[in-house]
Design an enzyme around this catalytic site. Structure first.
Site, PDB file in Angstrom:
ATOM      1  CB  SER A  14      -3.941   8.313  -9.097  1.00  0.00           C
ATOM      2  OG  SER A  14      -2.573   7.989  -9.053  1.00  0.00           O
TER       3      SER A  14
ATOM      4  CB  ILE B  16      -1.327   3.987  -2.324  1.00  0.00           C
ATOM      5  CG1 ILE B  16      -0.986   2.628  -2.974  1.00  0.00           C
ATOM      6  CG2 ILE B  16      -1.262   3.891  -0.808  1.00  0.00           C
ATOM      7  CD1 ILE B  16       0.433   2.130  -2.701  1.00  0.00           C
TER       8      ILE B  16
ATOM      9  CB  SER C 149       8.681   0.436  -1.939  1.00  0.00           C
ATOM     10  OG  SER C 149       8.662  -0.705  -2.763  1.00  0.00           O
TER      11      SER C 149
ATOM     12  CE1 TYR D 299       9.344   3.693  -6.482  1.00  0.00           C
ATOM     13  CE2 TYR D 299       9.675   1.330  -6.239  1.00  0.00           C
ATOM     14  CZ  TYR D 299       8.936   2.473  -5.967  1.00  0.00           C
ATOM     15  OH  TYR D 299       7.808   2.400  -5.185  1.00  0.00           O
TER      16      TYR D 299
ATOM     17  CB  SER E 233      -1.592   2.193  -7.581  1.00  0.00           C
ATOM     18  OG  SER E 233      -0.287   2.020  -8.096  1.00  0.00           O
TER      19      SER E 233
HETATM   20  N1  LIG Z   1       1.696   0.492  -6.194  1.00  0.00           N
HETATM   21  C1  LIG Z   1       2.697  -0.191  -5.720  1.00  0.00           C
HETATM   22  O1  LIG Z   1       2.905  -1.335  -6.087  1.00  0.00           O
HETATM   23  C2  LIG Z   1       3.597   0.432  -4.673  1.00  0.00           C
HETATM   24  C3  LIG Z   1       4.378  -0.425  -3.884  1.00  0.00           C
HETATM   25  C4  LIG Z   1       5.200   0.130  -2.926  1.00  0.00           C
HETATM   26  C5  LIG Z   1       5.262   1.501  -2.761  1.00  0.00           C
HETATM   27  N2  LIG Z   1       4.504   2.317  -3.553  1.00  0.00           N
HETATM   28  C6  LIG Z   1       4.617   3.768  -3.355  1.00  0.00           C
HETATM   29  O2  LIG Z   1       3.330   4.295  -3.128  1.00  0.00           O
HETATM   30  C7  LIG Z   1       3.328   5.666  -3.497  1.00  0.00           C
HETATM   31  C8  LIG Z   1       2.067   5.963  -4.314  1.00  0.00           C
HETATM   32  O3  LIG Z   1       2.170   5.283  -5.543  1.00  0.00           O
HETATM   33  P1  LIG Z   1       0.921   4.590  -6.257  1.00  0.00           P
HETATM   34  O4  LIG Z   1       1.224   3.161  -6.363  1.00  0.00           O
HETATM   35  O5  LIG Z   1      -0.350   5.009  -5.658  1.00  0.00           O
HETATM   36  O6  LIG Z   1       1.095   5.190  -7.741  1.00  0.00           O
HETATM   37  P2  LIG Z   1       0.219   6.226  -8.566  1.00  0.00           P
HETATM   38  O7  LIG Z   1      -1.182   5.733  -8.693  1.00  0.00           O
HETATM   39  O8  LIG Z   1       0.982   6.451  -9.813  1.00  0.00           O
HETATM   40  O9  LIG Z   1       0.208   7.543  -7.677  1.00  0.00           O
HETATM   41  C9  LIG Z   1       1.335   8.369  -7.607  1.00  0.00           C
HETATM   42  C10 LIG Z   1       0.943   9.708  -7.015  1.00  0.00           C
HETATM   43  O10 LIG Z   1       2.116  10.532  -6.941  1.00  0.00           O
HETATM   44  C11 LIG Z   1       1.836  11.803  -7.486  1.00  0.00           C
HETATM   45  N3  LIG Z   1       3.019  12.429  -8.069  1.00  0.00           N
HETATM   46  C12 LIG Z   1       3.764  11.973  -9.116  1.00  0.00           C
HETATM   47  N4  LIG Z   1       4.712  12.873  -9.416  1.00  0.00           N
HETATM   48  C13 LIG Z   1       4.549  13.926  -8.569  1.00  0.00           C
HETATM   49  C14 LIG Z   1       5.197  15.181  -8.405  1.00  0.00           C
HETATM   50  N5  LIG Z   1       6.223  15.563  -9.195  1.00  0.00           N
HETATM   51  N6  LIG Z   1       4.767  16.015  -7.441  1.00  0.00           N
HETATM   52  C15 LIG Z   1       3.723  15.669  -6.648  1.00  0.00           C
HETATM   53  N7  LIG Z   1       3.067  14.502  -6.754  1.00  0.00           N
HETATM   54  C16 LIG Z   1       3.461  13.640  -7.711  1.00  0.00           C
HETATM   55  C17 LIG Z   1       0.763  11.539  -8.541  1.00  0.00           C
HETATM   56  O11 LIG Z   1      -0.041  12.706  -8.755  1.00  0.00           O
HETATM   57  P3  LIG Z   1       0.117  13.753  -9.977  1.00  0.00           P
HETATM   58  O12 LIG Z   1       0.510  12.989 -11.190  1.00  0.00           O
HETATM   59  O13 LIG Z   1      -1.233  14.378 -10.050  1.00  0.00           O
HETATM   60  O14 LIG Z   1       1.173  14.725  -9.508  1.00  0.00           O
HETATM   61  C18 LIG Z   1      -0.068  10.455  -7.878  1.00  0.00           C
HETATM   62  O15 LIG Z   1      -1.055  11.035  -7.052  1.00  0.00           O
HETATM   63  C19 LIG Z   1       4.641   5.914  -4.238  1.00  0.00           C
HETATM   64  O16 LIG Z   1       5.557   6.545  -3.379  1.00  0.00           O
HETATM   65  C20 LIG Z   1       5.126   4.514  -4.562  1.00  0.00           C
HETATM   66  O17 LIG Z   1       6.524   4.449  -4.669  1.00  0.00           O
HETATM   67  C21 LIG Z   1       3.671   1.811  -4.493  1.00  0.00           C
END
Ligand SMILES: NC(=O)c1ccc[n+]([C@@H]2O[C@H](COP(=O)([O-])OP(=O)(O)OC[C@H]3O[C@@H](n4cnc5c(N)ncnc54)[C@H](OP(=O)(O)O)[C@@H]3O)[C@@H](O)[C@H]2O)c1
Length: 327
Positions: free
Chosen positions: A52, A54, A182, A195, A231
């Site tokens: 899902s 990013i 981040s 976090y 996201s």
């Molecule tokens: N969105 C923002 O604002 C933002 C900003 C800065 C940094 N980030 C970073 O970007 C990255 C991706 O986040 P996102 O925003 O795209 O959020 P997201 O849509 O919630 O995606 C998170 C992803 O991590 C996976 N995940 C969660 N728990 C896991 C586990 N135990 N083992 C393996 N995979 C796992 C989820 O897949 P499953 O649930 O299928 O395992 C999902 O594919 C994260 O590291 C986040 O900290 C996000």
């Protein structure tokens, strides 16, 4: 005499705020023209958190430019959906995309997962450590188990997988370890103590690993630091208890579109930019303030934090209501 350090800080922040973010993006996109499409096609990329947000968008953009992919996350059915779309929008074939179900917190499985990617593709050019979860809760109300779970996932899970993949990259003397950090790995933020701690840990870890692998000039350690991006992150945040889901999703429309974040991330990756802040203002400006004038940043965050915490306690989405109030 004049307070030179203070004047220096003021002018530095002023210049950075006015010019550098725009210059940076322009430069990034110019760099893209020269090497984005040359460096990444054909590279085998392993993306964690590909089910899902990013990681999903990153998989689509990499598929489009012709990078064979290993896609990991816990939900296999979601990875199948992402794979199907990758195949629809690219010229990759079925064997170019491998689904590797993986729980980052289950570290004993990381070696065999790495071996299965290597067996399939024969190499891993780029590991994108993207899987992770955020947090929305006050420290005083939050179980220590939540802090343990965040570190197990964001920090230990990430460095465990990195260890196995890096062994292979050291044998080949080449590869890129890209970590979705981040802006929270650079600054602090109320309601996200755990976090922020996990992202600061990653920042410290990778900045220390980089000189350890400096003898291999073709191994790069790249930290991407996005601000708020659209996201599923808010749906998936940790709260006061490990099993408690977040009931307050709010409106995410003010955040950076996922495709723009990924595009800038790919440019950074292709050009080995060691640390890229990928964010819109005002978050980007706060990063600069944090870097160059931390005392002011702490003062500012106390003020912003008050509103954020008040909104959170009254059941309003913390970010959105602050954003609306301040814009
Ligand atoms: N969105 C923002 O604002 C933002 C900003 C800065 C940094 N980030 C970073 O970007 C990255 C991706 O986040 P996102 O925003 O795209 O959020 P997201 O849509 O919630 O995606 C998170 C992803 O991590 C996976 N995940 C969660 N728990 C896991 C586990 N135990 N083992 C393996 N995979 C796992 C989820 O897949 P499953 O649930 O299928 O395992 C999902 O594919 C994260 O590291 C986040 O900290 C996000």
């Amino acid at each position: 005499g004049p307070p030179w350090p203070l004047l220096w800080s003021i002018s530095r922040v002023f210049l950075e705020y006015l010019e550098i973010p725009r210059l940076l993006e322009r430069d990034l996109l110019r760099l893209k023209e020269s090497s984005f499409s040359l460096v990444l096609p054909g590279k085998v990329v392993w993306v964690t958190g590909a089910s899902s947000g990013i990681g999903e968008e990153l998989s689509y953009q990499l598929a489009k430019i012709g990078s064979p992919l290993a896609l990991s996350a816990r939900r296999e059915n979601e990875l199948e959906r992402v794979k199907k779309k990758c195949l629809e929008i690219s010229s990759l074939s079925d064997k170019d995309i491998l689904i590797v179900p993986l729980d980052l917190t289950n570290r004993s499985t990381h070696e065999s997962a790495t071996q299965s990617v290597l067996k399939h593709f024969g190499k891993i050019d780029i590991l994108v450590n993207n899987g992770g979860r955020s947090q929305r809760s006050l420290f005083v109300d939050t179980s220590i188990d939540v802090y343990n779970a965040i570190m197990e996932l964001n920090y230990l899970g990430t460095i465990s997988l990195t260890k196995h993949v890096l062994d292979h990259m050291i044998q080949r003397k080449k590869g890129k370890i890209v970590t979705m950090n981040s802006v929270m790995g650079i600054m602090g933020a109320p309601l996200a103590t755990g976090y922020c701690a996990s992202k600061h840990a990653l920042q410290g870890f990778f900045n220390s690993l980089r000189p350890e692998v400096a003898e291999y000039p073709e191994i790069s350690i790249i930290n991407l630091c996005p601000g708020p991006v659209q996201s599923q992150i808010i749906q998936n945040v940790f709260t006061e208890e490990v099993s408690k889901v977040n009931a307050n999703i709010g409106d995410q429309s003010h955040k950076m579109p996922t495709d723009r974040c990924v595009r800038l991330g790919l440019v950074s990756m292709a050009n080995d930019i060691k640390e890229a802040w990928i964010s819109d203002n005002p978050y980007l400006a706060v990063c600069y303030l944090w870097q160059y004038a931390p005392t002011w940043a702490w003062w500012l965050l106390n003020r912003i934090g008050k509103t954020r915490i008040k909104n959170f306690k009254s059941g309003v989405d913390a970010d959105v209501s602050y954003y609306k109030k301040s814009s």
